[in-house]
Motif scaffolding. Sequence first.
Motif, PDB file in Angstrom:
ATOM      1  N   CYS A  64      44.177  36.883  29.293  1.00 56.83           N
ATOM      2  CA  CYS A  64      44.251  37.720  30.490  1.00 56.83           C
ATOM      3  C   CYS A  64      43.631  39.071  30.174  1.00 56.83           C
ATOM      4  O   CYS A  64      44.104  39.782  29.273  1.00 56.83           O
ATOM      5  N   GLU A  65      42.580  39.402  30.897  1.00 59.52           N
ATOM      6  CA  GLU A  65      41.914  40.686  30.725  1.00 59.52           C
ATOM      7  C   GLU A  65      41.965  41.467  32.035  1.00 59.52           C
ATOM      8  O   GLU A  65      41.704  40.910  33.106  1.00 59.52           O
ATOM      9  N   VAL A  66      42.293  42.736  31.926  1.00 64.49           N
ATOM     10  CA  VAL A  66      42.340  43.632  33.076  1.00 64.49           C
ATOM     11  C   VAL A  66      41.209  44.638  32.928  1.00 64.49           C
ATOM     12  O   VAL A  66      41.089  45.293  31.888  1.00 64.49           O
ATOM     13  N   LYS A  67      40.377  44.742  33.946  1.00 64.82           N
ATOM     14  CA  LYS A  67      39.216  45.622  33.857  1.00 64.82           C
ATOM     15  C   LYS A  67      39.039  46.403  35.147  1.00 64.82           C
ATOM     16  O   LYS A  67      39.081  45.839  36.244  1.00 64.82           O
ATOM     17  N   ARG A  68      38.865  47.706  35.014  1.00 68.49           N
ATOM     18  CA  ARG A  68      38.587  48.546  36.179  1.00 68.49           C
ATOM     19  C   ARG A  68      37.121  48.387  36.568  1.00 68.49           C
ATOM     20  O   ARG A  68      36.240  48.399  35.700  1.00 68.49           O
ATOM     21  N   VAL A  69      36.853  48.225  37.860  1.00 70.09           N
ATOM     22  CA  VAL A  69      35.485  48.005  38.338  1.00 70.09           C
ATOM     23  C   VAL A  69      35.195  48.943  39.507  1.00 70.09           C
ATOM     24  O   VAL A  69      36.102  49.462  40.160  1.00 70.09           O
ATOM     25  N   ASP A  70      33.918  49.148  39.739  1.00 69.72           N
ATOM     26  CA  ASP A  70      33.515  49.990  40.867  1.00 69.72           C
ATOM     27  C   ASP A  70      33.578  49.235  42.191  1.00 69.72           C
ATOM     28  O   ASP A  70      33.854  49.814  43.249  1.00 69.72           O
ATOM     29  N   SER A  71      33.310  47.923  42.118  1.00 65.92           N
ATOM     30  CA  SER A  71      33.321  47.100  43.332  1.00 65.92           C
ATOM     31  C   SER A  71      33.592  45.658  42.951  1.00 65.92           C
ATOM     32  O   SER A  71      33.389  45.255  41.803  1.00 65.92           O
ATOM     33  N   PHE A  72      34.043  44.871  43.924  1.00 68.88           N
ATOM     34  CA  PHE A  72      34.267  43.445  43.712  1.00 68.88           C
ATOM     35  C   PHE A  72      32.964  42.698  43.972  1.00 68.88           C
ATOM     36  O   PHE A  72      32.211  43.034  44.900  1.00 68.88           O
ATOM     37  N   ILE A  73      32.680  41.679  43.177  1.00 68.11           N
ATOM     38  CA  ILE A  73      31.404  40.972  43.317  1.00 68.11           C
ATOM     39  C   ILE A  73      31.517  39.689  44.134  1.00 68.11           C
ATOM     40  O   ILE A  73      30.559  38.936  44.233  1.00 68.11           O
ATOM     41  N   GLY A  74      32.659  39.446  44.734  1.00 63.52           N
ATOM     42  CA  GLY A  74      32.791  38.272  45.588  1.00 63.52           C
ATOM     43  C   GLY A  74      34.136  37.606  45.424  1.00 63.52           C
ATOM     44  O   GLY A  74      34.916  37.925  44.523  1.00 63.52           O
ATOM     45  N   SER A  75      34.429  36.683  46.328  1.00 64.55           N
ATOM     46  CA  SER A  75      35.694  35.962  46.274  1.00 64.55           C
ATOM     47  C   SER A  75      35.497  34.560  46.820  1.00 64.55           C
ATOM     48  O   SER A  75      34.574  34.290  47.591  1.00 64.55           O
ATOM     49  N   THR A  76      36.385  33.665  46.405  1.00 67.52           N
ATOM     50  CA  THR A  76      36.368  32.296  46.913  1.00 67.52           C
ATOM     51  C   THR A  76      37.638  31.969  47.688  1.00 67.52           C
ATOM     52  O   THR A  76      37.691  30.977  48.405  1.00 67.52           O
ATOM     53  N   HIS A  77      38.671  32.824  47.546  1.00 65.55           N
ATOM     54  CA  HIS A  77      39.944  32.589  48.220  1.00 65.55           C
ATOM     55  C   HIS A  77      40.531  33.913  48.706  1.00 65.55           C
ATOM     56  O   HIS A  77      40.321  34.957  48.081  1.00 65.55           O
ATOM     57  N   PHE A  85      51.898  42.773  42.382  1.00 66.50           N
ATOM     58  CA  PHE A  85      52.613  42.515  41.136  1.00 66.50           C
ATOM     59  C   PHE A  85      52.508  43.740  40.234  1.00 66.50           C
ATOM     60  O   PHE A  85      51.639  44.595  40.408  1.00 66.50           O
ATOM     61  N   GLU A  86      53.407  43.801  39.272  1.00 68.66           N
ATOM     62  CA  GLU A  86      53.394  44.850  38.260  1.00 68.66           C
ATOM     63  C   GLU A  86      52.763  44.296  36.988  1.00 68.66           C
ATOM     64  O   GLU A  86      52.962  43.126  36.635  1.00 68.66           O
ATOM     65  N   ILE A  87      51.991  45.156  36.310  1.00 66.06           N
ATOM     66  CA  ILE A  87      51.351  44.733  35.071  1.00 66.06           C
ATOM     67  C   ILE A  87      51.393  45.879  34.073  1.00 66.06           C
ATOM     68  O   ILE A  87      51.379  47.060  34.464  1.00 66.06           O
ATOM     69  N   GLU A  88      51.479  45.543  32.795  1.00 62.59           N
ATOM     70  CA  GLU A  88      51.641  46.566  31.753  1.00 62.59           C
ATOM     71  C   GLU A  88      50.286  47.166  31.360  1.00 62.59           C
ATOM     72  O   GLU A  88      49.834  47.054  30.228  1.00 62.59           O
ATOM     73  N   THR A  89      49.657  47.794  32.320  1.00 61.25           N
ATOM     74  CA  THR A  89      48.413  48.527  32.079  1.00 61.25           C
ATOM     75  C   THR A  89      48.546  49.889  32.744  1.00 61.25           C
ATOM     76  O   THR A  89      49.041  49.993  33.863  1.00 61.25           O
ATOM     77  N   LYS A  90      48.118  50.924  32.044  1.00 60.76           N
ATOM     78  CA  LYS A  90      48.215  52.270  32.590  1.00 60.76           C
ATOM     79  C   LYS A  90      47.163  52.489  33.664  1.00 60.76           C
ATOM     80  O   LYS A  90      46.021  52.073  33.527  1.00 60.76           O
TER      81      LYS A  90
END
Length: 217
Positions: A64-77, A85-90
């Motif tokens: 599981c990798e969490v990455k900050r991005v400038d924009s989303f590149i697409g979706s399928t769902h 949800f809560e996640i342990e990333t600052k």
Amino acid sequence: MKLKVHSLRIEHIRTYNNRDDDFEDNSKYILNCISENNLKYEVSLWTEYGDCPSGWCSASWGHCEVKRVDSFIGSTHKPIKDLSFEIETKEGDFEDTIYNAKNDIFYVDDDGDGCWYPNGDVGITEELFTETNRAMDKRPVWIFKGDSGLGKSYIAGIIANSDRAKTVYETDAHEELETIEADIIVVGNKYDHSLEKIESKIKGEHEIIYVDFSKSL
């Protein structure tokens, strides 16, 4: 950090299994999420398979990798309701790795608490999402073709170095074609490789998308 799910992208990928010494079909789940401060994040989940450290049996690891991005590149769902949800990333971190997490939307288990015989995996509750018309049943393979000097390798190189885990195969680098695992194939004009021959070298379940490069008339 609390994240709201904007959408889901399921990618069909190829991952290396060192026990079988070969690549295999796999899936990666990317949750496009927005933080409470309106920052965009991708939460990517996938399972890899291979040899246990002792070499005695097969093993699996959840990632599981969490990455900050400038924009989303697409979706399928798209989610069928509001999901968060809560996640342990600052908040504000550009990249992080989560080894173990579980909520109503997904879970990741790094190694199943077995360092010598790992049995980790990931999962996502697909019932919480509805498929869009952008979903693909197979792994897309883009074939760039056209005259020389029009930017096929240039564009492919930008994509390969964009931190999107896309690989490139250049036919001009191979007098004899090898097995092709790449996501993008650049058909050069140095050797006379037919498109039929190139297609026959592509491994795994896939769907070919041709991209023609040409100058305007």
